[in-house]
Design a protein around this motif. Sequence first.
Motif, PDB file in Angstrom:
ATOM      1  N   LEU A 238      -4.263   6.962  -2.983  1.00  0.00           N
ATOM      2  CA  LEU A 238      -3.586   5.799  -2.421  1.00  0.00           C
ATOM      3  C   LEU A 238      -3.530   4.728  -3.503  1.00  0.00           C
ATOM      4  O   LEU A 238      -4.466   4.592  -4.308  1.00  0.00           O
TER       5      LEU A 238
ATOM      6  N   ARG B 113      -0.560  13.243  -3.749  1.00  0.00           N
ATOM      7  CA  ARG B 113      -0.746  12.897  -2.333  1.00  0.00           C
ATOM      8  C   ARG B 113      -2.200  12.654  -1.980  1.00  0.00           C
ATOM      9  O   ARG B 113      -2.504  12.239  -0.861  1.00  0.00           O
TER      10      ARG B 113
ATOM     11  N   ALA C 250       0.446   7.264   7.652  1.00  0.00           N
ATOM     12  CA  ALA C 250       1.121   8.413   7.041  1.00  0.00           C
ATOM     13  C   ALA C 250       1.015   9.640   7.937  1.00  0.00           C
ATOM     14  O   ALA C 250       1.988  10.388   8.096  1.00  0.00           O
TER      15      ALA C 250
ATOM     16  N   PRO D  35       4.372  10.455   3.417  1.00  0.00           N
ATOM     17  CA  PRO D  35       3.826   9.290   2.714  1.00  0.00           C
ATOM     18  C   PRO D  35       4.604   8.011   3.047  1.00  0.00           C
ATOM     19  O   PRO D  35       5.833   8.036   3.197  1.00  0.00           O
ATOM     20  N   GLN D  36       3.856   6.900   3.143  1.00  0.00           N
ATOM     21  CA  GLN D  36       4.436   5.639   3.576  1.00  0.00           C
ATOM     22  C   GLN D  36       4.259   4.530   2.541  1.00  0.00           C
ATOM     23  O   GLN D  36       3.288   4.502   1.780  1.00  0.00           O
ATOM     24  N   ASP D  37       5.222   3.615   2.547  1.00  0.00           N
ATOM     25  CA  ASP D  37       5.219   2.380   1.760  1.00  0.00           C
ATOM     26  C   ASP D  37       4.964   1.257   2.763  1.00  0.00           C
ATOM     27  O   ASP D  37       5.814   0.969   3.614  1.00  0.00           O
TER      28      ASP D  37
ATOM     29  N   THR E  39       0.758   5.327   0.270  1.00  0.00           N
ATOM     30  CA  THR E  39      -0.183   6.372   0.690  1.00  0.00           C
ATOM     31  C   THR E  39      -0.100   7.619  -0.188  1.00  0.00           C
ATOM     32  O   THR E  39      -0.746   8.618   0.096  1.00  0.00           O
TER      33      THR E  39
ATOM     34  N   GLY F  93      -3.758   3.227   6.037  1.00  0.00           N
ATOM     35  CA  GLY F  93      -2.668   3.921   5.351  1.00  0.00           C
ATOM     36  C   GLY F  93      -2.638   5.399   5.688  1.00  0.00           C
ATOM     37  O   GLY F  93      -1.569   5.972   5.964  1.00  0.00           O
ATOM     38  N   LYS F  94      -3.798   6.038   5.691  1.00  0.00           N
ATOM     39  CA  LYS F  94      -3.857   7.461   6.020  1.00  0.00           C
ATOM     40  C   LYS F  94      -3.410   7.714   7.453  1.00  0.00           C
ATOM     41  O   LYS F  94      -2.704   8.689   7.746  1.00  0.00           O
ATOM     42  N   GLN F  95      -3.815   6.809   8.370  1.00  0.00           N
ATOM     43  CA  GLN F  95      -3.424   6.986   9.776  1.00  0.00           C
ATOM     44  C   GLN F  95      -1.919   6.815   9.959  1.00  0.00           C
ATOM     45  O   GLN F  95      -1.283   7.577  10.706  1.00  0.00           O
TER      46      GLN F  95
ATOM     47  N   LEU G 233       0.846  -1.191   0.000  1.00  0.00           N
ATOM     48  CA  LEU G 233       0.000   0.000   0.000  1.00  0.00           C
ATOM     49  C   LEU G 233       0.884   1.244   0.000  1.00  0.00           C
ATOM     50  O   LEU G 233       1.743   1.391   0.876  1.00  0.00           O
TER      51      LEU G 233
ATOM     52  N   ALA H 293      -7.213   1.612   3.233  1.00  0.00           N
ATOM     53  CA  ALA H 293      -7.069   3.049   2.972  1.00  0.00           C
ATOM     54  C   ALA H 293      -7.060   3.833   4.276  1.00  0.00           C
ATOM     55  O   ALA H 293      -6.242   4.747   4.468  1.00  0.00           O
TER      56      ALA H 293
END
Length: 787
Positions: free
Chosen positions: A177, A174, A255, A261-263, A166, A251-253, A164, A248
């Motif tokens: 996702l 940005r 990030a 942004p995170q992988d 983000t 992922g938002k939490q 995922l 989703a």
Amino acid sequence: MKLVAPLSAFGREDLAMAGGKGANLGELVRNAFPVPDGFVVTTHAYGLVAQGHDTRAYFEEAVLPDDLRQAIAGAYAALGGGPVAVRSSATAEDLPGAAFAGQQDTYLNVVGEPALLDAVRHCWGSLWTDRAIAYRAKLAIDDSEVRIAVVVQSMVEADTAGVLFTANPVTGDRTQLVIDASSGLGEAVVSGLVTPDHYVIGPSGAPVYTPGRREVVIRGTAGGGVTHETGAVTPAEPLPGAVLDELAGLGKQVAAHFGRPQDIEWAYAGGRVHLLQARPMTALPPPPVGKLNPVQRRICSVLLEYLPERPYPIDMTTWVPYGPVGLMGKVTASFGLYGVLSGFLREQEGVVYQLVPPRPRPSAAVLLTPFRLVARARKYDPARWTQDPRFRDYLAAITELAARDLGSMPWERLVHVPRQALALVEPVADLRVDYLPGTGFALLRLLAAVKLLGRGRLFGDLLHGARTRTSDTNQALERLAAHARRTGALDAEPMPAEFAAELTEFLAEYGHRETASPILVTPPTWGDAPEIVLGLIRVLAVEPPAQKEADDALERLLRHPLLRSRGRRARIRRWAEAARAGIAFREDSHFSFMMPQPVLRRSLLEMGRRLCDAGALQQPEDVFHLRLEELESIKEVSALTAVQAERLREAVRARAAKREELSGVRLIDPAVVFPVRETGDALVTGSPASGGVATGPVKVIRDSAGFAKLSPGDVLVCPYTNPSWTPLFQQAAAVVVDTGGAGSHAAIVAREYGIPAVMGTGRGTYVLEDGQVVTVNGNAGTVTRAP
């Protein structure tokens, strides 16, 4: 010192003990994210076994101390003693600017204590593979400073798993996702063994779904290890909407928690989502800038031509704001137009990250601009600008500064030289403000005249022929090339004294010319890199430049029936000469105003050399990663404390790593600045810039180091040009440039030499290949494959 501890014992601040992966997972566990239970074999455990050894073979055979083996066994038993995933967690991985993706080892479905201990040893050894060592060297990370931990987690036998992002890793958006998913363990997705299902989720929450092919499914086996199922794999249904929504949301939490942004690697098993890894996204493109208006596209086309490489921090604090760009910003502001060339570069973690299209802002003063322009055009004649006392004072000042011996200068004086060089440029803006209106007026007057006479197509040709410092440079190069062709001086060893003397004289006169960009101080000048000049001479020495048939556009114009009277003919001649003088002013003022740049560069490198001697830098060029104010804060380099030296080294290391991370990321999407036109079978398209049609083999030259590659009759394909490239046009059959427009340097020179030119292709250097025979149509702005 802990040898083994649960994931919950660590947080993001525990990088030194748990490595990047362990620290990030511990942070997630502490904040109640759904992470499988696990523990970390810390870097202290690695150090206990390593004892200075740095080979993979050593670790694969290493005997673990009893207390460490018992600690690992106890933690494993506390997890239930079942299958586990064992992942390397180095102190230099999963960090901003240093992902180390795939550089160290991971072992899945490890069963039993002996297999676990073997996996831990193998993870330690993976720190010393050739690929990991080379990757660290590329990022300037000292091997002696790196340690490795090992993360052990309960194995999740996933029904579906994947990655995922983000933020959109392709566009940099940005608000989106991106989820990649496939059947079985996520290793198939991470390692690229499958074409995964692909989901893009925008602000509306509705996913755009592209099904994958599931070429391979990786699953755990009962006795440990994994198996790869290939062949006909039953297509799986898309992930349920509830699972996509949960991913989703998580992922938002994540990030938001980490602030970038995170992988994220994830798995879905037994109706639950599990997060297996989280690391900062690296090499993420800047956010999309949206659609540009024509003015923004024009400004961006110029800026991209001036920025063939990413500016360094020292550029951003010296030549970018105070050199030609800052100078032109001052010129436009003097006429009531603000923001044309300011604030267009954004930095992230001390490194230039994005080019933001400027938005010019007219002020009320712009209403008075026509009157100011007319007044200055009457008062200041571009043909006489070199007689201006301000210009003579400028030349005297730069001559005096350039003559100073920087090597013998004490630090307290040396540190002030950059500001002194930059201050010399300030009066130059006043000369531009005063003399450019005369240039513009002369050009507009001539253009109006030829349009009224119905000879508008002659306008560009009428501007040729003015003597400029660039034409002087090219003639001097041709003389050197003729000497080399006559005597074989380029192939002689050592170089003949007569030719060497001529080359030295040439560099003394023209050595301040830029090799890459007029707005950056970090690229070398001709004087700094004489091998570039020798490359140009070698190109010109292959054979005499093709003699273009003389075509006097002015004489053709003067044969017009309405110009039969002596007075009208004399007037048109004066107007043409005035326009040429304006062009010469633009060219020659640039030539002269670049003179402080080499002095500035030499002073910075001299400071870098002294910082190397003091142990603060590894090489003088590392000074480019610093900002001018950081250098100015050093009162005396010989009194630099260990703490200050370490602070400088860390700043250089972090910025160099970030710069390396962004090496493949463009400052702005070229397609936004140069929209692709669909024109049938064209390989690339761009703006028509110099008419005619020519066919020849492609020669892609990305920078001045490749000048010697060009052969007569080649189609020159390049990302940008500047006056240093001009001699190549004498040999090229045509030119194709990624950036620029009809008024850019390459277009003007191509018209002067009578060769077709296509500008602003945005992607010519990436699509066209060396040796490919193409036809360049400078009238249509197309490049097609030749029959």
